[in-house]
Design a protein around this motif. Sequence first.
Motif, PDB file in Angstrom:
ATOM      1  N   LEU A   2       0.702  -1.156   0.148  1.00  8.64           N
ATOM      2  CA  LEU A   2       0.027   0.082  -0.136  1.00  8.64           C
ATOM      3  C   LEU A   2       0.709   1.209   0.003  1.00  8.64           C
ATOM      4  O   LEU A   2       0.527   2.215  -0.306  1.00  8.64           O
ATOM      5  CB  LEU A   2      -0.812   0.068   1.087  1.00  8.64           C
ATOM      6  N   ALA A   3       1.902   1.369   0.576  1.00  8.39           N
ATOM      7  CA  ALA A   3       2.895   2.401   0.649  1.00  8.39           C
ATOM      8  C   ALA A   3       3.396   2.772  -0.591  1.00  8.39           C
ATOM      9  O   ALA A   3       3.405   3.750  -1.246  1.00  8.39           O
ATOM     10  CB  ALA A   3       3.845   2.306   1.667  1.00  8.39           C
ATOM     11  N   THR A   4       3.900   1.585  -1.347  1.00  8.58           N
ATOM     12  CA  THR A   4       4.461   1.696  -2.585  1.00  8.58           C
ATOM     13  C   THR A   4       3.280   2.142  -3.634  1.00  8.58           C
ATOM     14  O   THR A   4       3.545   3.217  -4.568  1.00  8.58           O
ATOM     15  CB  THR A   4       4.755   0.270  -3.240  1.00  8.58           C
ATOM     16  N   LEU A   5       2.132   1.615  -3.398  1.00 10.07           N
ATOM     17  CA  LEU A   5       0.948   2.126  -4.367  1.00 10.07           C
ATOM     18  C   LEU A   5       0.662   3.563  -4.259  1.00 10.07           C
ATOM     19  O   LEU A   5       0.361   4.655  -5.155  1.00 10.07           O
ATOM     20  CB  LEU A   5      -0.301   1.362  -4.134  1.00 10.07           C
ATOM     21  N   LEU A   6       0.737   4.091  -2.920  1.00 10.19           N
ATOM     22  CA  LEU A   6       0.404   5.326  -2.341  1.00 10.19           C
ATOM     23  C   LEU A   6       1.566   6.632  -2.971  1.00 10.19           C
ATOM     24  O   LEU A   6       1.172   7.428  -3.344  1.00 10.19           O
ATOM     25  CB  LEU A   6      -0.220   5.533  -1.026  1.00 10.19           C
ATOM     26  N   THR A   7       2.766   6.042  -2.770  1.00  7.40           N
ATOM     27  CA  THR A   7       3.768   7.265  -2.923  1.00  7.40           C
ATOM     28  C   THR A   7       4.502   7.033  -4.094  1.00  7.40           C
ATOM     29  O   THR A   7       4.868   7.879  -4.651  1.00  7.40           O
ATOM     30  CB  THR A   7       4.668   7.253  -1.713  1.00  7.40           C
ATOM     31  N   ALA A   8       4.802   5.787  -4.471  1.00  9.94           N
ATOM     32  CA  ALA A   8       5.711   5.535  -5.907  1.00  9.94           C
ATOM     33  C   ALA A   8       5.138   5.115  -7.066  1.00  9.94           C
ATOM     34  O   ALA A   8       5.800   5.136  -8.058  1.00  9.94           O
ATOM     35  CB  ALA A   8       6.795   4.531  -5.211  1.00  9.94           C
ATOM     36  N   SER A   9       3.728   4.689  -7.024  1.00  7.97           N
ATOM     37  CA  SER A   9       3.288   4.266  -8.474  1.00  7.97           C
ATOM     38  C   SER A   9       3.243   4.920  -9.450  1.00  7.97           C
ATOM     39  O   SER A   9       3.571   4.809 -10.719  1.00  7.97           O
ATOM     40  CB  SER A   9       1.903   3.507  -7.976  1.00  7.97           C
ATOM     41  N   GLY A  10       2.973   6.309  -9.217  1.00  6.67           N
ATOM     42  CA  GLY A  10       3.036   7.269 -10.401  1.00  6.67           C
ATOM     43  C   GLY A  10       4.516   7.534 -11.056  1.00  6.67           C
ATOM     44  O   GLY A  10       4.380   7.398 -12.288  1.00  6.67           O
ATOM     45  N   ASP A  11       5.554   7.490 -10.305  1.00  2.89           N
ATOM     46  CA  ASP A  11       6.771   7.697 -10.737  1.00  2.89           C
ATOM     47  C   ASP A  11       7.004   6.142 -11.336  1.00  2.89           C
ATOM     48  O   ASP A  11       7.850   6.339 -12.332  1.00  2.89           O
ATOM     49  CB  ASP A  11       7.901   8.003  -9.687  1.00  2.89           C
ATOM     50  N   LEU A  12       6.891   5.151 -10.590  1.00  9.92           N
ATOM     51  CA  LEU A  12       6.992   3.960 -11.207  1.00  9.92           C
ATOM     52  C   LEU A  12       6.485   3.551 -12.677  1.00  9.92           C
ATOM     53  O   LEU A  12       7.197   3.213 -13.673  1.00  9.92           O
ATOM     54  CB  LEU A  12       6.610   2.845 -10.580  1.00  9.92           C
ATOM     55  N   TRP A  13       5.199   4.183 -12.952  1.00 11.14           N
ATOM     56  CA  TRP A  13       4.472   3.904 -14.149  1.00 11.14           C
ATOM     57  C   TRP A  13       5.239   5.065 -15.103  1.00 11.14           C
ATOM     58  O   TRP A  13       5.152   4.479 -16.073  1.00 11.14           O
ATOM     59  CB  TRP A  13       3.016   4.433 -13.987  1.00 11.14           C
ATOM     60  N   ASP A  14       5.578   6.200 -14.805  1.00 13.78           N
ATOM     61  CA  ASP A  14       6.233   6.895 -15.501  1.00 13.78           C
ATOM     62  C   ASP A  14       7.553   6.441 -16.362  1.00 13.78           C
ATOM     63  O   ASP A  14       7.982   6.352 -17.390  1.00 13.78           O
ATOM     64  CB  ASP A  14       6.618   8.328 -15.026  1.00 13.78           C
ATOM     65  N   LEU A  15       8.327   5.710 -15.268  1.00 12.21           N
ATOM     66  CA  LEU A  15       9.423   5.389 -15.646  1.00 12.21           C
ATOM     67  C   LEU A  15       9.351   4.039 -16.439  1.00 12.21           C
ATOM     68  O   LEU A  15       9.982   3.924 -17.556  1.00 12.21           O
ATOM     69  CB  LEU A  15      10.178   4.620 -14.464  1.00 12.21           C
ATOM     70  N   PHE A  16       8.521   3.017 -16.217  1.00 14.28           N
ATOM     71  CA  PHE A  16       8.064   2.121 -17.295  1.00 14.28           C
ATOM     72  C   PHE A  16       7.520   2.674 -18.599  1.00 14.28           C
ATOM     73  O   PHE A  16       7.985   2.049 -19.642  1.00 14.28           O
ATOM     74  CB  PHE A  16       6.871   1.339 -16.495  1.00 14.28           C
ATOM     75  N   TYR A  17       6.636   3.597 -18.499  1.00 15.87           N
ATOM     76  CA  TYR A  17       6.280   4.009 -19.513  1.00 15.87           C
ATOM     77  C   TYR A  17       7.159   4.708 -20.686  1.00 15.87           C
ATOM     78  O   TYR A  17       7.262   4.486 -21.714  1.00 15.87           O
ATOM     79  CB  TYR A  17       4.966   5.136 -19.534  1.00 15.87           C
ATOM     80  N   PHE A  18       7.959   5.427 -20.061  1.00 17.37           N
ATOM     81  CA  PHE A  18       8.861   6.129 -20.909  1.00 17.37           C
ATOM     82  C   PHE A  18      10.153   5.119 -21.459  1.00 17.37           C
ATOM     83  O   PHE A  18      10.898   5.240 -22.480  1.00 17.37           O
ATOM     84  CB  PHE A  18       9.663   7.218 -20.311  1.00 17.37           C
TER      85      PHE A  18
END
Length: 128
Positions: free
Chosen positions: A54-70
């Motif tokens: 849950l902490a990863t989903l709340l705080t890091a998921s947006g940046d993780l998605w951007d890193l994966f997407y780019f």
Amino acid sequence: MHYDQSWMGYGIVGGIQAGLISALVGLLLFLLFHWLGRRDGWSYGPQIGWSFLLATLLTASGDLWDLFYFNYGQLQSLQLLKAKLALVHDPDSIGLRVLCELLGVALGIYLGWALCSGDWKRRFGRRK
């Protein structure tokens, strides 16, 4: 999920700020799951696992998605790439920020576990 990062610094300063936010969220979630787990008889495994998820989903998921997407997304044009990069805070240091967020979550959960396990004086106190 992205939270407002417009006030954050760039580079290592922004990474440390994101890591501290993640550590605080990880600590609070571990304390919540520890309270629920003691009431329902959970061991430390589910408490740590759910807190990290849950902490990863709340705080890091947006940046993780951007890193994966780019890295893996099919960007068909230079204009689309520019438009997507304009939405990201500090795209040059996104990998550093993700690393700091994940380490922050782990550190916050470790601090919560050390405080709740009862022997925090031995872990953090002076050794004679």
